[in-house]
Design a protein around this motif. Structure first.
Motif, PDB file in Angstrom:
ATOM      1  N   ALA A  51     -17.162 -35.506  25.075  1.00 10.97           N
ATOM      2  CA  ALA A  51     -15.738 -35.205  24.916  1.00 10.97           C
ATOM      3  C   ALA A  51     -15.532 -34.542  23.570  1.00 10.97           C
ATOM      4  CB  ALA A  51     -14.921 -36.495  25.005  1.00 10.97           C
ATOM      5  N   ASP A  52     -14.842 -33.389  23.571  1.00  7.29           N
ATOM      6  CA  ASP A  52     -14.704 -32.662  22.305  1.00  7.29           C
ATOM      7  C   ASP A  52     -13.636 -33.247  21.398  1.00  7.29           C
ATOM      8  OD1 ASP A  52     -12.548 -31.888  23.793  1.00  7.29           O
ATOM      9  OD2 ASP A  52     -12.974 -29.750  23.794  1.00  7.29           O
ATOM     10  N   LYS A  53     -12.740 -34.076  21.945  1.00  2.00           N
ATOM     11  CA  LYS A  53     -11.657 -34.613  21.124  1.00  2.00           C
ATOM     12  C   LYS A  53     -11.943 -36.038  20.637  1.00  2.00           C
ATOM     13  CE  LYS A  53      -8.929 -31.188  20.929  1.00  2.00           C
ATOM     14  NZ  LYS A  53      -8.626 -30.584  19.625  1.00  2.00           N
ATOM     15  N   VAL A  54     -13.185 -36.428  20.718  1.00  2.00           N
ATOM     16  CA  VAL A  54     -13.531 -37.795  20.331  1.00  2.00           C
ATOM     17  C   VAL A  54     -13.421 -37.937  18.809  1.00  2.00           C
ATOM     18  CG1 VAL A  54     -16.026 -37.426  20.049  1.00  2.00           C
ATOM     19  CG2 VAL A  54     -15.203 -39.598  20.901  1.00  2.00           C
ATOM     20  N   GLN A  55     -12.949 -39.117  18.370  1.00  9.06           N
ATOM     21  CA  GLN A  55     -12.854 -39.377  16.926  1.00  9.06           C
ATOM     22  C   GLN A  55     -14.221 -39.825  16.453  1.00  9.06           C
ATOM     23  OE1 GLN A  55     -10.082 -42.599  16.751  1.00  9.06           O
ATOM     24  NE2 GLN A  55      -8.308 -41.305  17.049  1.00  9.06           N
ATOM     25  N   GLU A  56     -14.719 -39.135  15.456  1.00 10.17           N
ATOM     26  CA  GLU A  56     -16.050 -39.475  14.963  1.00 10.17           C
ATOM     27  C   GLU A  56     -16.032 -40.866  14.318  1.00 10.17           C
ATOM     28  OE1 GLU A  56     -19.260 -37.319  12.155  1.00 10.17           O
ATOM     29  OE2 GLU A  56     -17.878 -36.019  13.225  1.00 10.17           O
ATOM     30  N   ASN A  57     -17.118 -41.602  14.532  1.00  8.38           N
ATOM     31  CA  ASN A  57     -17.199 -42.940  13.948  1.00  8.38           C
ATOM     32  C   ASN A  57     -17.155 -42.861  12.422  1.00  8.38           C
ATOM     33  OD1 ASN A  57     -17.448 -44.275  16.385  1.00  8.38           O
ATOM     34  ND2 ASN A  57     -19.669 -44.103  16.402  1.00  8.38           N
ATOM     35  N   ALA A 173     -19.706 -38.947  23.250  1.00  9.40           N
ATOM     36  CA  ALA A 173     -20.472 -38.109  22.321  1.00  9.40           C
ATOM     37  C   ALA A 173     -19.821 -36.753  22.206  1.00  9.40           C
ATOM     38  CB  ALA A 173     -21.900 -37.952  22.817  1.00  9.40           C
ATOM     39  N   ARG A 174     -19.867 -36.222  21.008  1.00  9.37           N
ATOM     40  CA  ARG A 174     -19.317 -34.876  20.814  1.00  9.37           C
ATOM     41  C   ARG A 174     -20.332 -33.855  21.325  1.00  9.37           C
ATOM     42  NH1 ARG A 174     -16.293 -33.787  15.405  1.00  9.37           N
ATOM     43  NH2 ARG A 174     -14.824 -35.073  16.539  1.00  9.37           N
ATOM     44  N   PRO A 175     -19.883 -32.908  22.164  1.00  2.54           N
ATOM     45  CA  PRO A 175     -20.858 -31.923  22.666  1.00  2.54           C
ATOM     46  C   PRO A 175     -21.434 -31.084  21.530  1.00  2.54           C
ATOM     47  CG  PRO A 175     -18.619 -31.353  23.340  1.00  2.54           C
ATOM     48  CD  PRO A 175     -18.533 -32.657  22.644  1.00  2.54           C
ATOM     49  N   PRO A 176     -22.693 -30.671  21.671  1.00  2.04           N
ATOM     50  CA  PRO A 176     -23.286 -29.864  20.599  1.00  2.04           C
ATOM     51  C   PRO A 176     -22.527 -28.560  20.406  1.00  2.04           C
ATOM     52  CG  PRO A 176     -24.749 -30.012  22.507  1.00  2.04           C
ATOM     53  CD  PRO A 176     -23.593 -30.895  22.785  1.00  2.04           C
ATOM     54  N   GLU A 177     -22.373 -28.187  19.143  1.00  2.00           N
ATOM     55  CA  GLU A 177     -21.602 -26.971  18.843  1.00  2.00           C
ATOM     56  C   GLU A 177     -22.403 -25.721  19.191  1.00  2.00           C
ATOM     57  OE1 GLU A 177     -20.223 -27.156  14.837  1.00  2.00           O
ATOM     58  OE2 GLU A 177     -19.270 -29.087  15.178  1.00  2.00           O
TER      59      GLU A 177
END
Lengths: 178, 158
Positions: A51-57, A173-177
């Motif tokens: 998910a691209d809008k996930v808040q990073e830990n 998880a944030r998708p790889p850029e």
């Protein structure tokens, strides 16, 4: 004074200079030691949904914050266990999934008692007027495998609700850029 | 392997570095094998409603007070079917637009806290549920609830 002329020794054996190698190996050792995660493992190896809008830990936990990380994933193949449905990537069998908290496995029968015990360890001091009972200040982070059926995540959320935990996070998880 | 690291003329005490190198090699191999690159992880905050107990947002909640996305698993097609107000939505962009418009309606009605309820069947993959959560987050909707009532029945095939 000695009249003998200085005669250099003839070196018979070739000795490689190991100092640069030892230096580099020390640096490599330092790099891998600092990069190694020796903390108590709360997260299991599983494939999180992206998910691209996930808040990073955050790097550090907030003061006084108590978090239980609940991992949900399909049992790995091996030790005589084979799941044919896993070949398609989607298994719906409850028995084939496990819940892991701090490396300890729980089934869907034993999990509610465990989460209740953890919730009771950190009860809020006052009774909540809305709920009419003491709720738990504990936070639960659900890390479920991307192929896990939603119904199993529902069961975990329900067990948390029964235990008085209302702060729930879901991991992604944030998708790889790029 | 080498013995002394310096010439015997310079340092009469020869230090045998062979055991040191061996041990460093072993440590290096150990840490190299255990090393792994972590993916960037994060989380979505959700809050169970305190007053509702375990019922969460039930399946029978009024559709007027919320934005509801229903999700079913189509066994034949092996994919998730998403419905928004009786309309099947396959495309992410269309669903996001529908959620945005519905949320804007609630904002106009002075109910900006109206939640988006995700009402998914048992066998819907978690990945597809998180995808809808992500669409809501793109629209800056913070209040997202999961329906915890009985899973909805599979709609009849057209």
């Amino acid at each position: 004074m000695s009249s003998k002329k200085y005669r250099p020794k003839i070196q018979e054996t070739i000795q490689p200079n190991l100092i640069p190698m030892v230096d580099i190996m020390f640096l490599m050792l330092l790099f891998f030691m600092l990069g190694a995660d020796m903390s108590q493992r709360e997260t299991e190896n599983l494939i999180l949904p992206q998910a691209d809008k996930v808040q990073e830990n955050p790097k550090e936990k907030a003061a006084g914050e108590i978090v239980t990380v609940v991992n949900l994933f399909h049992k790995p193949t091996g030790d005589g266990f084979v799941c044919p449905a896993q070949k398609t990537g989607l298994c719906r069998d409850v028995e084939h999934h496990v819940i892991v908290i701090r490396g300890q496995e729980y089934s869907f029968d034993t999990f509610p008692a465990q989460i209740k015990a953890e919730a009771d360890e950190s009860l809020e001091p006052d009774k909540d007027p809305e709920a009419g009972k003491q709720l738990s200040a504990r936070k639960v982070t659900i890390r479920a495998d991307r192929t896990a059926p939603f119904g199993l995540v529902q069961k975990i959320i329900e067990a948390c609700g029964v235990a008085g935990i209302y702060k729930i996070e879901v991991g992604a998880a944030r998708p790889p850029e790029g | 392997m080498a013995g002394a690291t310096m010439g015997e003329d310079e340092n009469p005490v020869g230090i045998n570095v062979t055991p040191l190198v061996d041990i460093i090699f072993c440590l290096c191999v150990f840490f190299m094998i255990s090393f792994k690159f972590k993916q960037i992880e994060g989380k979505f905050d959700t809050w169970l409603p305190k007053g509702k107990g375990t019922s969460g947002a039930g399946s029978d909640a009024s559709i007027i007070e919320e934005i509801r996305v229903a999700m079913f698993w189509d066994e034949g097609a092996q994919r998730t079917v998403r419905k928004f107000r009786d309309r099947q939505v396959d495309d992410d962009d269309t669903l996001q637009t529908l959620i945005r418009e519905a949320h804007a309606d609630f904002v106009r009605l002075n109910k900006p806290d109206a939640p988006v309820t995700i009402d998914a069947a048992f066998d819907v993959p978690w990945d597809d549920v998180i995808r809808v959560v992500n669409l809501c987050k793109r629209e800056q909707i913070d209040k997202i609830e999961f329906a915890l009532g009985a899973p909805p029945a599979q709609p009849a095939a057209p």
